[in-house]
Design an enzyme around this catalytic site. Structure first.
Site, PDB file in Angstrom:
ATOM      1  N   ILE A  71      -5.966  -1.369  -1.305  1.00 24.97           N
ATOM      2  CA  ILE A  71      -7.030  -0.760  -2.102  1.00 24.97           C
ATOM      3  C   ILE A  71      -7.889  -1.824  -2.768  1.00 24.97           C
ATOM      4  O   ILE A  71      -9.051  -1.570  -3.113  1.00 24.97           O
ATOM      5  CB  ILE A  71      -6.482   0.268  -3.111  1.00 24.97           C
ATOM      6  N   GLY A  95      -1.721  -4.540   0.734  1.00 22.88           N
ATOM      7  CA  GLY A  95      -1.398  -4.454   2.155  1.00 22.88           C
ATOM      8  C   GLY A  95       0.026  -4.800   2.512  1.00 22.88           C
ATOM      9  O   GLY A  95       0.472  -4.519   3.625  1.00 22.88           O
ATOM     10  N   TYR A 150      -1.885   2.825   2.875  1.00 23.20           N
ATOM     11  CA  TYR A 150      -2.393   1.719   2.070  1.00 23.20           C
ATOM     12  C   TYR A 150      -1.572   1.560   0.795  1.00 23.20           C
ATOM     13  O   TYR A 150      -0.835   2.454   0.384  1.00 23.20           O
ATOM     14  CB  TYR A 150      -3.882   1.908   1.732  1.00 23.20           C
ATOM     15  N   CYS A 151      -1.699   0.384   0.199  1.00 25.66           N
ATOM     16  CA  CYS A 151      -1.074   0.066  -1.091  1.00 25.66           C
ATOM     17  C   CYS A 151      -2.078  -0.769  -1.876  1.00 25.66           C
ATOM     18  O   CYS A 151      -3.275  -0.629  -1.692  1.00 25.66           O
ATOM     19  CB  CYS A 151       0.256  -0.656  -0.886  1.00 25.66           C
ATOM     20  N   ARG A 152      -1.605  -1.646  -2.723  1.00 24.52           N
ATOM     21  CA  ARG A 152      -2.519  -2.468  -3.514  1.00 24.52           C
ATOM     22  C   ARG A 152      -3.152  -3.566  -2.669  1.00 24.52           C
ATOM     23  O   ARG A 152      -4.358  -3.731  -2.639  1.00 24.52           O
ATOM     24  CB  ARG A 152      -1.784  -3.079  -4.718  1.00 24.52           C
TER      25      ARG A 152
END
Length: 126
Positions: free
Chosen positions: A114, A90, A86-88
């Protein structure tokens, strides 16, 4: 004319075949189930600063924007486990999933990152 149309259709077919992703996406609830599984490694691919602001408990942090991302990932991630990434939002995690899948990892991307996770009131740690 038929040859031109055939060539164009073949080109379109190749373009779409090349753009197929080699990983899966999961929604927040599916990702939460993965994160709870001991056979899955959770990977946060944001910057160290973003990671420090709040991350999913137990997540490893390897910044996908760094030039040595893949090298570092190969050293830190077990090849026999699923990698939940995951990241901020996607986008970076999708990029990371593509890179990791290309070298043999089974990856699952958190759709919405996230932001979606916290939007569903899932916990983060600092």
């Amino acid at each position: 004319m038929k040859k031109i149309i055939t060539c164009l259709l073949a080109l379109l077919g190749l373009t779409s075949a090349c753009s197929q992703k080699n990983y899966e996406d999961a929604d927040v609830n599916g990702f939460a189930l993965l994160a709870a599984d001991s056979a899955v490694v959770v990977l946060d691919v944001r910057t160290a600063e973003e990671y420090g602001e709040g991350h999913i408990e137990g997540a490893l942090n390897i910044d996908v924007k760094k030039a040595d991302f893949l090298q570092h990932a190969k050293q830190a991630l077990p090849a026999d486990k699923t990698i939940a990434v995951y990241c901020r939002s996607g986008r970076r995690s999708a990029n990371a999933c593509s890179q990791l899948s290309a070298v043999g990892y089974k990856c699952i991307n958190l759709k919405g990152g996230i932001m979606a996770w916290t939007g569903e009131k899932k916990p983060v740690v600092k």
